[in-house]
Design a protein around this motif. Structure first.
Motif, PDB file in Angstrom:
ATOM      1  N   VAL A 175       0.841  -1.202   0.000  1.00 52.24           N
ATOM      2  CA  VAL A 175       0.000   0.000   0.000  1.00 52.24           C
ATOM      3  C   VAL A 175       0.877   1.254   0.000  1.00 52.24           C
ATOM      4  O   VAL A 175       0.640   2.199  -0.761  1.00 52.24           O
ATOM      5  CB  VAL A 175      -0.954   0.001   1.216  1.00 52.24           C
ATOM      6  CG1 VAL A 175      -1.615   1.376   1.389  1.00 52.24           C
ATOM      7  CG2 VAL A 175      -2.030  -1.074   1.047  1.00 52.24           C
ATOM      8  N   VAL A 176       1.885   1.259   0.842  1.00 47.36           N
ATOM      9  CA  VAL A 176       2.811   2.399   0.903  1.00 47.36           C
ATOM     10  C   VAL A 176       3.501   2.586  -0.447  1.00 47.36           C
ATOM     11  O   VAL A 176       3.610   3.696  -0.976  1.00 47.36           O
ATOM     12  CB  VAL A 176       3.855   2.182   2.024  1.00 47.36           C
ATOM     13  CG1 VAL A 176       4.979   3.192   1.907  1.00 47.36           C
ATOM     14  CG2 VAL A 176       3.185   2.290   3.387  1.00 47.36           C
ATOM     15  N   ARG A 181       3.958   5.421  -5.870  1.00 45.60           N
ATOM     16  CA  ARG A 181       3.926   5.380  -7.328  1.00 45.60           C
ATOM     17  C   ARG A 181       2.876   6.336  -7.890  1.00 45.60           C
ATOM     18  O   ARG A 181       3.111   6.979  -8.914  1.00 45.60           O
ATOM     19  CB  ARG A 181       3.629   3.955  -7.811  1.00 45.60           C
ATOM     20  CG  ARG A 181       4.810   3.019  -7.697  1.00 45.60           C
ATOM     21  CD  ARG A 181       4.644   1.813  -8.604  1.00 45.60           C
ATOM     22  NE  ARG A 181       3.471   1.030  -8.265  1.00 45.60           N
ATOM     23  CZ  ARG A 181       3.479   0.008  -7.413  1.00 45.60           C
ATOM     24  NH1 ARG A 181       4.593  -0.334  -6.801  1.00 45.60           N
ATOM     25  NH2 ARG A 181       2.374  -0.664  -7.154  1.00 45.60           N
ATOM     26  N   ILE A 182       1.727   6.406  -7.245  1.00 42.36           N
ATOM     27  CA  ILE A 182       0.662   7.279  -7.750  1.00 42.36           C
ATOM     28  C   ILE A 182       1.052   8.744  -7.610  1.00 42.36           C
ATOM     29  O   ILE A 182       0.781   9.573  -8.478  1.00 42.36           O
ATOM     30  CB  ILE A 182      -0.663   6.992  -7.019  1.00 42.36           C
ATOM     31  CG1 ILE A 182      -1.141   5.570  -7.357  1.00 42.36           C
ATOM     32  CG2 ILE A 182      -1.739   8.009  -7.423  1.00 42.36           C
ATOM     33  CD1 ILE A 182      -2.341   5.119  -6.563  1.00 42.36           C
ATOM     34  N   GLY A 183       1.700   9.083  -6.482  1.00 42.45           N
ATOM     35  CA  GLY A 183       2.224  10.428  -6.314  1.00 42.45           C
ATOM     36  C   GLY A 183       1.201  11.500  -6.010  1.00 42.45           C
ATOM     37  O   GLY A 183       1.398  12.664  -6.363  1.00 42.45           O
ATOM     38  N   ASP A 184       0.127  11.137  -5.334  1.00 43.61           N
ATOM     39  CA  ASP A 184      -0.912  12.108  -4.985  1.00 43.61           C
ATOM     40  C   ASP A 184      -0.575  12.727  -3.624  1.00 43.61           C
ATOM     41  O   ASP A 184      -0.289  12.023  -2.655  1.00 43.61           O
ATOM     42  CB  ASP A 184      -2.271  11.404  -4.925  1.00 43.61           C
ATOM     43  CG  ASP A 184      -3.436  12.366  -4.841  1.00 43.61           C
ATOM     44  OD1 ASP A 184      -3.527  13.104  -3.836  1.00 43.61           O
ATOM     45  OD2 ASP A 184      -4.260  12.377  -5.775  1.00 43.61           O
ATOM     46  N   GLU A 185      -0.662  14.058  -3.523  1.00 41.22           N
ATOM     47  CA  GLU A 185      -0.260  14.745  -2.291  1.00 41.22           C
ATOM     48  C   GLU A 185      -1.154  14.417  -1.100  1.00 41.22           C
ATOM     49  O   GLU A 185      -0.766  14.626   0.048  1.00 41.22           O
ATOM     50  CB  GLU A 185      -0.244  16.256  -2.509  1.00 41.22           C
ATOM     51  CG  GLU A 185      -1.593  16.861  -2.820  1.00 41.22           C
ATOM     52  CD  GLU A 185      -1.515  18.371  -2.998  1.00 41.22           C
ATOM     53  OE1 GLU A 185      -2.599  18.991  -3.058  1.00 41.22           O
ATOM     54  OE2 GLU A 185      -0.406  18.920  -3.051  1.00 41.22           O
ATOM     55  N   ALA A 187      -1.546  11.717   0.070  1.00 44.15           N
ATOM     56  CA  ALA A 187      -0.910  10.613   0.800  1.00 44.15           C
ATOM     57  C   ALA A 187       0.199  11.072   1.733  1.00 44.15           C
ATOM     58  O   ALA A 187       0.673  10.280   2.554  1.00 44.15           O
ATOM     59  CB  ALA A 187      -0.348   9.596  -0.203  1.00 44.15           C
ATOM     60  N   VAL A 188       0.620  12.332   1.650  1.00 40.34           N
ATOM     61  CA  VAL A 188       1.797  12.767   2.397  1.00 40.34           C
ATOM     62  C   VAL A 188       1.636  12.584   3.902  1.00 40.34           C
ATOM     63  O   VAL A 188       2.443  11.906   4.554  1.00 40.34           O
ATOM     64  CB  VAL A 188       2.146  14.238   2.069  1.00 40.34           C
ATOM     65  CG1 VAL A 188       3.242  14.742   3.001  1.00 40.34           C
ATOM     66  CG2 VAL A 188       2.586  14.364   0.618  1.00 40.34           C
ATOM     67  N   VAL A 189       0.631  13.194   4.494  1.00 40.24           N
ATOM     68  CA  VAL A 189       0.458  13.118   5.950  1.00 40.24           C
ATOM     69  C   VAL A 189       0.265  11.675   6.419  1.00 40.24           C
ATOM     70  O   VAL A 189       0.912  11.241   7.389  1.00 40.24           O
ATOM     71  CB  VAL A 189      -0.695  14.024   6.416  1.00 40.24           C
ATOM     72  CG1 VAL A 189      -0.995  13.802   7.894  1.00 40.24           C
ATOM     73  CG2 VAL A 189      -0.358  15.494   6.153  1.00 40.24           C
ATOM     74  N   PRO A 190      -0.609  10.880   5.771  1.00 37.41           N
ATOM     75  CA  PRO A 190      -0.734   9.487   6.190  1.00 37.41           C
ATOM     76  C   PRO A 190       0.581   8.711   6.078  1.00 37.41           C
ATOM     77  O   PRO A 190       0.877   7.862   6.927  1.00 37.41           O
ATOM     78  CB  PRO A 190      -1.790   8.918   5.228  1.00 37.41           C
ATOM     79  CG  PRO A 190      -2.605  10.108   4.832  1.00 37.41           C
ATOM     80  CD  PRO A 190      -1.623  11.230   4.747  1.00 37.41           C
ATOM     81  N   LEU A 191       1.368   9.014   5.044  1.00 36.15           N
ATOM     82  CA  LEU A 191       2.642   8.305   4.892  1.00 36.15           C
ATOM     83  C   LEU A 191       3.637   8.704   5.977  1.00 36.15           C
ATOM     84  O   LEU A 191       4.448   7.882   6.424  1.00 36.15           O
ATOM     85  CB  LEU A 191       3.235   8.581   3.511  1.00 36.15           C
ATOM     86  CG  LEU A 191       2.603   7.812   2.350  1.00 36.15           C
ATOM     87  CD1 LEU A 191       3.152   8.312   1.020  1.00 36.15           C
ATOM     88  CD2 LEU A 191       2.837   6.310   2.496  1.00 36.15           C
ATOM     89  N   VAL A 192       3.578   9.957   6.414  1.00 40.27           N
ATOM     90  CA  VAL A 192       4.445  10.397   7.510  1.00 40.27           C
ATOM     91  C   VAL A 192       4.183   9.539   8.751  1.00 40.27           C
ATOM     92  O   VAL A 192       5.116   9.152   9.470  1.00 40.27           O
ATOM     93  CB  VAL A 192       4.232  11.895   7.820  1.00 40.27           C
ATOM     94  CG1 VAL A 192       4.912  12.282   9.134  1.00 40.27           C
ATOM     95  CG2 VAL A 192       4.768  12.759   6.680  1.00 40.27           C
ATOM     96  N   GLY A 211       9.745  10.613  -0.426  1.00 37.90           N
ATOM     97  CA  GLY A 211      10.722  11.216  -1.322  1.00 37.90           C
ATOM     98  C   GLY A 211      10.189  11.313  -2.737  1.00 37.90           C
ATOM     99  O   GLY A 211      10.417  12.297  -3.451  1.00 37.90           O
ATOM    100  N   GLN A 212       9.463  10.293  -3.165  1.00 33.87           N
ATOM    101  CA  GLN A 212       8.874  10.313  -4.505  1.00 33.87           C
ATOM    102  C   GLN A 212       7.840  11.428  -4.634  1.00 33.87           C
ATOM    103  O   GLN A 212       7.717  12.047  -5.687  1.00 33.87           O
ATOM    104  CB  GLN A 212       8.209   8.972  -4.803  1.00 33.87           C
ATOM    105  CG  GLN A 212       9.190   7.834  -5.040  1.00 33.87           C
ATOM    106  CD  GLN A 212       8.466   6.499  -5.222  1.00 33.87           C
ATOM    107  OE1 GLN A 212       7.718   6.043  -4.344  1.00 33.87           O
ATOM    108  NE2 GLN A 212       8.689   5.865  -6.351  1.00 33.87           N
ATOM    109  N   LEU A 213       7.117  11.676  -3.555  1.00 34.75           N
ATOM    110  CA  LEU A 213       6.090  12.721  -3.576  1.00 34.75           C
ATOM    111  C   LEU A 213       6.707  14.115  -3.613  1.00 34.75           C
ATOM    112  O   LEU A 213       6.106  15.052  -4.127  1.00 34.75           O
ATOM    113  CB  LEU A 213       5.178  12.587  -2.348  1.00 34.75           C
ATOM    114  CG  LEU A 213       4.161  11.433  -2.445  1.00 34.75           C
ATOM    115  CD1 LEU A 213       3.651  11.054  -1.078  1.00 34.75           C
ATOM    116  CD2 LEU A 213       3.008  11.830  -3.340  1.00 34.75           C
TER     117      LEU A 213
END
Length: 221
Positions: A175-176, A181-185, A187-192, A211-213
């Protein structure tokens, strides 16, 4: 002298017969794709399975036609071979053809459907795939997450975000990776938050995805 003339005449007649005779190989032996097509129509399951397994050896245009046919076969093995062929040759809109497989009891068909949708996603098949993230089988959930990430479609982001805390490490990892890969912003906070995951592999992948984002909030981490 007369005998030699007769022999020469016979030899000429034989040569002419060979020259103008129809090609025996063309009339007796069908081409590879014709043979595979014939075998796919066979009432013998083994023949159909063998034919489906050979589809990827054919030229792409022919392979796409036969892969589409194999996807609709009544035998599970034939359909699975057809799915692999469809994914390999890029059969257009194949994802829509296999959406119903996502609800099949046979996990092999569900996994095959994920593979096909990953190769040929459509908005409709991606929405169907999102529902598979709730499946009981972790392997199917992981395959669904991978296919959603490969689709690159914005519609895949919300379902993926809802499964960042999946009970399976392999699913969380995929999922991460998919969100990166999709690169939608979005996702930033949830990924943090996944930088604190209990599994090191997930934490490492979350950092890579951020980093990809390339978001400024990610740099602060």
């Amino acid at each position: 002298m007369l005998t030699r003339m007769k022999n020469r005449g016979a030899m000429c007649a034989f040569a002419l017969a060979l020259l103008f005779a129809p090609d025996a190989s063309a009339t007796v032996w069908p081409s590879s794709h014709q043979r595979v097509a014939q075998m796919l129509d066979s009432g013998d399951i083994t023949e159909r399975r063998n034919a489906a397994a050979r589809i990827t050896t054919l030229p792409p245009k022919l392979a796409r036609t036969l892969a589409a046919k194999a996807l609709r076969d009544g035998d599970t093995e034939v359909r699975i071979h057809g799915a692999r062929a469809a994914a390999a040759v890029g059969l257009d809109k194949a994802g829509d053809e296999v959406m119903e497989w996502l609800q099949d009891r046979d996990a092999r068909l569900r996994l095959a459907a994920c593979e096909v949708i990953e190769a040929s996603p459509t908005p409709q098949s991606v929405r169907a795939l999102a529902r598979v993230l709730r499946a009981a089988d972790a392997d199917v959930r992981r395959a669904a997450a991978e296919a959603l990430g490969s689709s690159g479609m914005p519609e895949a982001v919300s379902p993926l975000l809802g499964h960042l805390d999946d009970g399976s490490m392999s699913v969380r990892l995929e999922v991460v990776r998919a969100l990166g890969r999709i690169g939608d912003e979005r996702a930033v906070v949830p990924l943090v938050s996944k930088l604190q995951d209990q599994e090191e592999d997930v934490r490492r992948e979350a950092a890579r995805a951020l980093g990809q984002l390339g978001d400024a909030r990610a740099a602060a981490t």
